[in-house]
Motif scaffolding. Structure first.
Motif, mmCIF file in Angstrom:
data_model
loop_
_atom_site.group_PDB
_atom_site.id
_atom_site.type_symbol
_atom_site.label_atom_id
_atom_site.label_comp_id
_atom_site.label_asym_id
_atom_site.label_seq_id
_atom_site.Cartn_x
_atom_site.Cartn_y
_atom_site.Cartn_z
ATOM 1 N N PHE A 33 -4.108 -15.643 -4.863
ATOM 2 C CA PHE A 33 -2.737 -15.368 -4.277
ATOM 3 C C PHE A 33 -2.535 -14.009 -4.689
ATOM 4 O O PHE A 33 -3.041 -13.360 -5.791
ATOM 5 C CB PHE A 33 -1.759 -16.236 -5.065
ATOM 6 N N HIS A 34 -2.155 -13.182 -3.935
ATOM 7 C CA HIS A 34 -1.783 -11.683 -4.151
ATOM 8 C C HIS A 34 -0.633 -11.376 -3.700
ATOM 9 O O HIS A 34 0.081 -12.102 -2.698
ATOM 10 C CB HIS A 34 -2.941 -10.679 -3.615
ATOM 11 N N PHE A 35 -0.114 -10.060 -4.019
ATOM 12 C CA PHE A 35 1.349 -9.462 -3.233
ATOM 13 C C PHE A 35 1.192 -8.147 -3.265
ATOM 14 O O PHE A 35 0.544 -7.304 -3.931
ATOM 15 C CB PHE A 35 2.361 -9.877 -4.535
ATOM 16 N N ILE A 36 2.296 -7.695 -2.440
ATOM 17 C CA ILE A 36 2.728 -6.137 -2.426
ATOM 18 C C ILE A 36 4.069 -6.220 -2.214
ATOM 19 O O ILE A 36 4.637 -7.366 -1.856
ATOM 20 C CB ILE A 36 1.884 -5.588 -1.162
ATOM 21 N N SER A 37 4.624 -5.506 -2.754
ATOM 22 C CA SER A 37 6.121 -5.321 -2.899
ATOM 23 C C SER A 37 6.786 -3.965 -2.502
ATOM 24 O O SER A 37 6.381 -3.016 -2.846
ATOM 25 C CB SER A 37 6.555 -5.463 -4.415
ATOM 26 N N PHE A 38 7.921 -4.186 -1.518
ATOM 27 C CA PHE A 38 8.523 -2.843 -1.008
ATOM 28 C C PHE A 38 9.682 -2.518 -2.038
ATOM 29 O O PHE A 38 10.114 -3.375 -2.830
ATOM 30 C CB PHE A 38 9.231 -3.132 0.275
ATOM 31 N N GLU A 39 9.646 -1.391 -2.052
ATOM 32 C CA GLU A 39 10.948 -0.432 -3.051
ATOM 33 C C GLU A 39 12.382 -0.897 -2.489
ATOM 34 O O GLU A 39 13.355 -1.244 -3.347
ATOM 35 C CB GLU A 39 10.701 1.066 -2.801
#
Length: 238
Positions: free
Chosen positions: A63-69
Motif C-alpha cells: 500500500f502506498h499513497f500520495i496526498s494533495f495540498e
C-alpha cells in the motif's frame, strides 16, 4: 516487487470507510490474478483520512499513497493516480466500496485485447433519484460520444497504463474514460459487476453535478475530439 496492476483509490473525507477499505483490499491482494499494489490518492481531505492512510501504508508494504495540498476533485485524483502508476495495468475503485474489489478479477480476465475494461453496475443499490439522474447523464453522454457505454460512472475499471497516461485531462474526466480511449483507437469493454449501498461517509455528487456537469463536459469533449492528436510511430532510428 514486479507489480502488474496498481489500484488507484481516490478519497476525500472518507475516514469512516478507510479501515474497511484496507481490509477488503488486503483480502483481494491474496486472490488477485495479477501481482497488485494499492495507491491511495488523498484529495486534500480535511478530516482524519490522511493520518489513517499513512498508518495503513506503514503496516502494509503493498500500500502506498500520495496526498494533495488541497482539494482538487475526482478527475485530478484519477489523473495523479495515472501519473504515479508504474505498472502495465492501472485499476480504479472508489473508497466508498460500493463495488467489490474481488470483481477486479472479472475485468482482468477480459483485458487482453482491450485498452480499458469497465464495470457496469447491476441491481444498483442507490436511491431512485440517484439512479434516475445517472441514467439521464449516461444517455446525454452517449449521445455526444457514441462510446456505447451504459455506466461510465461505475467506479471499477482496469486500463492499460500507457493509454491512461496519454489521456488529455480536464475536470469531469472520470465520466469520459472510455471515450478518451476510443480517441486513441483503443478497444473498450464493459462487464457486469456487483453493487452495494454506501454504508459510511457521504456521497460527493448530487443531482445538479450529475446532470449539469456532464452536459457541459460533453461540449468540452466535442472540442477536444475535433482537436485531438493521435499518432503511432512505426519506425525510428535506434
Amino acid at each position: 516487487m514486479n507489480y502488474e496492476l496498481t489500484i488507484i483509490v481516490p478519497l476525500y473525507n472518507e475516514e469512516e470507510n478507510l479501515l474497511r477499505v484496507e481490509e477488503e483490499l488486503k483480502k483481494y491482494l491474496k486472490i488477485a490474478l495479477k501481482k497488485t499494489c494499492v495507491l491511495f490518492v488523498n484529495d486534500g481531505s480535511s478530516d482524519n483520512s490522511l493520518k489513517l492512510v499513512e498508518e495503513i501504508c506503514r503496516k502494509n508494504t503493498d500500500f502506498h499513497f500520495i496526498s494533495f495540498e488541497e482539494n482538487q476533485g475526482l478527475s485530478a485524483a484519477i489523473k495523479a493516480g495515472f501519473d504515479y502508476s508504474k505498472t502495465p495495468l492501472t485499476g480504479y475503485i472508489d473508497s466508498d466500496l460500493q463495488t467489490d474489489p474481488e470483481d477486479f478479477n472479472l475485468l482482468l480476465k477480459e483485458i487482453g485485447e482491450y485498452a480499458l475494461v469497465t464495470g457496469v453496475r447491476t441491481d444498483r443499490k442507490d436511491s431512485f433519484v440517484k439512479n434516475l439522474s445517472s441514467k439521464i447523464a449516461n444517455g446525454i453522454r452517449r449521445s455526444f460520444t457514441h462510446d456505447g457505454m451504459d455506466d461510465t460512472g461505475c467506479p471499477l475499471k482496469v486500463i492499460k497504463t500507457d493509454y491512461a497516461k496519454r489521456i488529455p485531462m480536464f475536470k469531469g474526466l472520470h465520466r469520459f474514460l472510455p471515450a478518451m480511449i476510443m480517441l486513441q483507437n483503443g478497444k473498450t469493454k464493459q462487464v457486469p459487476v456487483r453493487h452495494y449501498p454506501r454504508i459510511a461517509g457521504k456521497a460527493k455528487f448530487h443531482l445538479m453535478n450529475r446532470l449539469v456537469g456532464p452536459l457541459l463536459d460533453c461540449f468540452a469533449y466535442l472540442w477536444m475530439k475535433k482537436k485531438y492528436i493521435n499518432y503511432n510511430v512505426t519506425k525510428r532510428d535506434e
